[in-house]
Design a protein around this motif. Structure first.
Motif, mmCIF file in Angstrom:
data_model
loop_
_atom_site.group_PDB
_atom_site.id
_atom_site.type_symbol
_atom_site.label_atom_id
_atom_site.label_comp_id
_atom_site.label_asym_id
_atom_site.label_seq_id
_atom_site.Cartn_x
_atom_site.Cartn_y
_atom_site.Cartn_z
ATOM 1 N N ALA A 38 24.155 -38.915 11.992
ATOM 2 C CA ALA A 38 23.084 -39.580 11.249
ATOM 3 C C ALA A 38 22.344 -38.517 10.446
ATOM 4 C CB ALA A 38 22.140 -40.301 12.205
ATOM 5 N N ILE A 39 22.895 -38.184 9.303
ATOM 6 C CA ILE A 39 22.321 -37.126 8.477
ATOM 7 C C ILE A 39 21.448 -37.733 7.384
ATOM 8 C CG2 ILE A 39 24.079 -35.400 8.955
ATOM 9 C CD1 ILE A 39 25.557 -36.274 6.494
ATOM 10 N N ASN A 40 20.624 -36.920 6.781
ATOM 11 C CA ASN A 40 19.597 -37.412 5.863
ATOM 12 C C ASN A 40 20.108 -38.019 4.565
ATOM 13 O OD1 ASN A 40 17.445 -36.797 7.543
ATOM 14 N ND2 ASN A 40 17.413 -34.685 6.860
ATOM 15 N N ASP A 41 21.232 -37.583 4.039
ATOM 16 C CA ASP A 41 21.628 -38.053 2.709
ATOM 17 C C ASP A 41 22.551 -39.265 2.742
ATOM 18 O OD1 ASP A 41 24.046 -36.985 3.484
ATOM 19 O OD2 ASP A 41 24.179 -35.543 1.863
ATOM 20 N N ALA A 73 18.354 -38.040 11.008
ATOM 21 C CA ALA A 73 17.859 -39.324 10.491
ATOM 22 C C ALA A 73 18.037 -40.476 11.480
ATOM 23 C CB ALA A 73 18.558 -39.645 9.175
ATOM 24 N N LEU A 74 18.380 -40.185 12.713
ATOM 25 C CA LEU A 74 18.645 -41.245 13.686
ATOM 26 C C LEU A 74 17.470 -42.201 13.825
ATOM 27 C CD1 LEU A 74 20.578 -42.473 15.713
ATOM 28 C CD2 LEU A 74 19.630 -40.939 17.451
ATOM 29 N N ASP A 75 16.257 -41.687 13.947
ATOM 30 C CA ASP A 75 15.087 -42.564 14.083
ATOM 31 C C ASP A 75 14.883 -43.423 12.841
ATOM 32 O OD1 ASP A 75 14.542 -41.709 16.655
ATOM 33 O OD2 ASP A 75 13.152 -40.139 16.001
ATOM 34 N N ASP A 76 15.163 -42.872 11.661
ATOM 35 C CA ASP A 76 15.048 -43.651 10.420
ATOM 36 C C ASP A 76 16.027 -44.815 10.419
ATOM 37 O OD1 ASP A 76 13.095 -41.898 9.492
ATOM 38 O OD2 ASP A 76 14.556 -40.645 8.438
#
Length: 85
Positions: A38-41, A73-76
């Protein structure tokens, strides 16, 4: 937007890949598994998958999405899944 495919280091035997589409048995849920960091991009397309799953559910199909992985980005993504229902 279109479909993008990214290289995976997993080698699949030709016998495990189907060239013909399979029918969908609507007597149970459609089960989808997404395995990625779960990465940001959103390189792995998880936000697109979450939105598609939500639209599919809105259309009346029972979908069970299982996401495997971890990352910044897991929480997002969890929040997005909650918001989409």
């Amino acid at each position: 937007s279109g479909f993008e495919s990214f290289y995976s280091s997993i080698d699949l035997d030709e016998r495990t890949v189907r060239s013909e589409p399979r029918g969908f048995d609507r007597s149970g849920p459609l089960r989808v598994v997404h395995v990625a960091n779960a990465i940001n991009d959103d390189t792995k397309g998880l936000s697109t998958l979450l939105k598609a799953a939500a639209k599919t559910v809105e259309g009346g199909l029972d979908v069970r999405l299982t996401c495997v992985g971890d990352g910044a980005a897991l929480d997002d993504y969890k929040r997005m899944a909650e918001e989409l229902g």
